[in-house]
Design an enzyme around this catalytic site. Structure first.
Site, short mmCIF file in Angstrom:
data_model
loop_
_atom_site.label_atom_id
_atom_site.label_comp_id
_atom_site.label_asym_id
_atom_site.label_seq_id
_atom_site.Cartn_x
_atom_site.Cartn_y
_atom_site.Cartn_z
N GLU A 194 39.35 36.53 47.93
CA GLU A 194 37.97 36.83 48.32
C GLU A 194 37.11 36.52 47.12
O GLU A 194 37.04 37.31 46.17
CB GLU A 194 37.84 38.31 48.73
CG GLU A 194 38.62 38.68 49.98
CD GLU A 194 37.95 38.20 51.27
OE1 GLU A 194 36.74 37.98 51.26
OE2 GLU A 194 38.67 38.03 52.26
N CYS A 228 28.58 39.86 46.17
CA CYS A 228 29.13 38.51 46.38
C CYS A 228 28.40 37.75 47.49
O CYS A 228 28.32 36.54 47.45
CB CYS A 228 30.62 38.59 46.69
SG CYS A 228 30.97 39.66 48.10
P1 NAD Z 1 36.61 38.88 37.94
O1 NAD Z 1 37.25 37.71 38.57
O2 NAD Z 1 36.15 38.76 36.53
O3 NAD Z 1 37.59 40.15 37.95
C1 NAD Z 1 38.23 40.59 39.13
C2 NAD Z 1 39.55 41.25 38.75
O4 NAD Z 1 40.37 40.30 38.10
C3 NAD Z 1 39.39 42.45 37.80
O5 NAD Z 1 40.24 43.48 38.23
C4 NAD Z 1 39.83 41.87 36.45
O6 NAD Z 1 40.47 42.82 35.64
C5 NAD Z 1 40.81 40.78 36.85
N1 NAD Z 1 40.79 39.66 35.92
C6 NAD Z 1 39.74 39.19 35.19
N2 NAD Z 1 40.10 38.12 34.45
C7 NAD Z 1 41.40 37.91 34.70
C8 NAD Z 1 42.36 36.95 34.22
N3 NAD Z 1 42.02 36.01 33.34
N4 NAD Z 1 43.61 37.01 34.70
C9 NAD Z 1 43.98 37.95 35.59
N5 NAD Z 1 43.12 38.90 36.06
C10 NAD Z 1 41.85 38.87 35.63
O7 NAD Z 1 35.42 39.31 38.92
P2 NAD Z 1 34.37 40.47 38.75
O8 NAD Z 1 33.46 40.13 37.62
O9 NAD Z 1 35.05 41.78 38.74
O10 NAD Z 1 33.58 40.35 40.13
C11 NAD Z 1 32.56 39.43 40.33
C12 NAD Z 1 33.00 38.24 41.13
O11 NAD Z 1 33.71 38.67 42.28
C13 NAD Z 1 31.84 37.42 41.66
O12 NAD Z 1 32.15 36.06 41.54
C14 NAD Z 1 31.76 37.82 43.12
O13 NAD Z 1 31.18 36.85 43.96
C15 NAD Z 1 33.19 38.05 43.45
N6 NAD Z 1 33.31 38.99 44.56
C16 NAD Z 1 33.75 38.54 45.75
C17 NAD Z 1 33.82 39.41 46.82
C18 NAD Z 1 34.29 38.96 48.17
O14 NAD Z 1 34.54 39.83 49.02
N7 NAD Z 1 34.44 37.68 48.44
C19 NAD Z 1 33.45 40.74 46.66
C20 NAD Z 1 33.01 41.16 45.41
C21 NAD Z 1 32.95 40.28 44.36
#
Ligand code: NAD
Length: 442
Positions: A194, A228
């Protein structure tokens, strides 16, 4: 393990979870406020009530969803009865983001549990207060081998991804989504991703401009734009631009007052890193409303930006904050040039009274989901699949679909023994003609 096969036990656990969720609702609301000043109203509307409703719906339907489903048999297998059996995948890893840190962690967990899986949930490290309460609720409800929360940042996430899982459900950014997909590929683990994208919001010459402005301001600035499916940028028909901007300004002021910083209804940016990233996107000479920032409070005002250059920084990636670039278009060709410059977005919004135009936009562009004459609210209907396409994600969930996401569908033919048609067996002799006729007739 009882949760794999015993539906009544799963239901009992979900009822226990519902009780604990209700018991800790105020703690979650407080934690969300401490993490980034999420207003209580938004916390209830978009997080706690959503989780409660998902739980109630799942508890009500779990028996129905988990039952083998009879489908029409194929005449080729006569006589048989055919079924789809739902089977839990096994060990499920859920990785959640920070922007709706409770709901986006809990909803997949509820469905994964309902479908009979073991769950490890890794919430976001950027909302520690909420993650703490989440961990408490899960520990109070489940045995650790059934569901547990592992807290931590990128390193912990990477460690978890290095292990073998039977399903991975990830919500977060596109770049991390690619990391998750690569880790899953090592063991051919199925994934739901997602993700995000640059969501266009189109306002044509027939739109009800005042109402459009009101609904866009709500969908964009709820959670301070850190949603998002928030509209990322506006494409307004060029003759409507001035009037529409006037409405947008009025609606921002109506919602958050003349100084949104003092409004109790306006969140903060999650951390300094994101605050800096967002403030760098603001070109002062393009700001037509808002633009005020305060580093000490991670504050950025709801900001309107007059944009005409697709090469400017703000038009490169998903904004994910309270900055709203407004671009104009004169023709469908302009729309196409701009929209198709980006990867397939998670959502698209079209404000119009022209039904043919709306249908044309739905048919011509690929995007996760969206609304005609509204923003964001498609999320709230459990009967609609929620998910992206292309770079905005793989797979969709919500409602009964979430149960299916966490279940392998096993197709079973139950053959009767009272008849055994000889046609398919060797020696085939001169059966070819007959089988050809028969297959044609099918
Ligand atoms: P992110 O990708 O930075 O982090 C998400 C999760 O991944 C966190 O738990 C984090 O600890 C982990 N993570 C971060 N970097 C990582 C890595 N290198 N390796 C493994 N795990 C890692 O996202 P965010 O900043 O928490 O959220 C914002 C993003 O999420 C935006 O792009 C938004 O559009 C998207 N989002 C999508 C939805 C959806 O339903 N499609 C909902 C909410 C947010």
């Amino acid at each position: 393990m009882d949760f794999k096969t015993n539906i009544a036990y799963r239901k009992e656990m979900l009822i226990k979870l519902l009780n604990n969720v209700l018991l800790h609702e105020n703690e979650i609301i407080d934690a969300l406020y401490q993490d980034f000043k999420k207003p209580a109203f938004e916390a209830v509307l978009t997080e706690t009530s959503y989780v409660v409703s998902e739980l109630k719906d799942t508890i009500k339907n779990i028996k129905k969803w988990s039952k083998p489903k009879a489908v029409l048999p194929s005449i080729l297998n006569f006589p048989s009865r055919d079924f789809i059996y739902k089977e839990p995948y096994g060990k499920v890893l859920i990785i959640a983001p920070w922007n709706y840190p409770y709901q986006l962690a809990m909803c997949p967990l509820i469905s994964a549990i309902a479908a009979g899986n073991q769950v490890v949930l890794k919430p976001s490290e950027l909302t520690p207060k909420t993650s703490e309460v989440l961990a408490k609720i899960i520990a109070l409800t489940f045995r650790p081998e059934h569901a547990s929360v592992v807290q931590g940042g990128v390193d912990v996430s990477k460690e978890l991804l290095a292990q073998r899982w039977d399903y991975i459900f990830f919500t977060g950014s596109v770049p991390v989504g690619k990391i998750v997909a690569a880790a899953a590929a090592v063991h051919l683990t199925p994934v739901t991703l997602e993700l995000g994208g640059k969501n266009p919001c189109i306002v044509d010459e027939t739109a009800n401009l005042k109402l459009a402005a009101k609904r866009i301001v709500w969908g964009k600035f709820i959670n301070a734009g850190q949603t998002c499916i928030a509209p990322d940028y506006i494409l307004v028909q060029k003759d409507m631009k001035e009037q529409f901007i006037k409405h947008l300004k009025e609606e921002i002021t109506a919602a958050y007052g003349l100084t949104p910083k003092t409004s109790p209804d306006y969140s903060r940016i999650i951390n300094l890193k994101n605050w800096s990233r967002l403030t760098e996107l603001i070109e002062p000479d393009k700001v037509i409303f808002g633009g005020q920032t305060d580093e000490s409070d991670c504050y950025i005002a709801p900001t309107l930006i007059a944009e005409s250059n697709l090469d400017s920084l703000i038009m490169q990636d998903e904004i994910f904050g309270p900055l709203l670039p407004i671009l104009t278009y004169a023709s469908n060709a302009d729309l196409h040039t701009i929209i198709s410059r980006y990867e397939k977005p998670l959502s698209m919004y079209i404000f119009t009274e022209n039904k043919a135009f709306a249908s044309q936009m739905i048919a011509n562009y690929s995007f996760g989901g969206g609304c005609i004459n509204d923003t964001v609210v498609h999320f709230s209907n459990k009967r609609l699949p929620f998910g992206g396409v292309g770079h905005s994600g793989i797979g969709a969930y919500h409602g009964s679909l979430s149960f299916d996401v966490f279940s392998h569908s096993k197709g079973i033919v139950k053959k009767a023994n009272w008849l055994d048609l000889p046609m398919r067996y060797a020696p085939y002799g001169d059966k070819l003609k007959t089988i050809r006729k028969f297959l044609k007739w099918l």
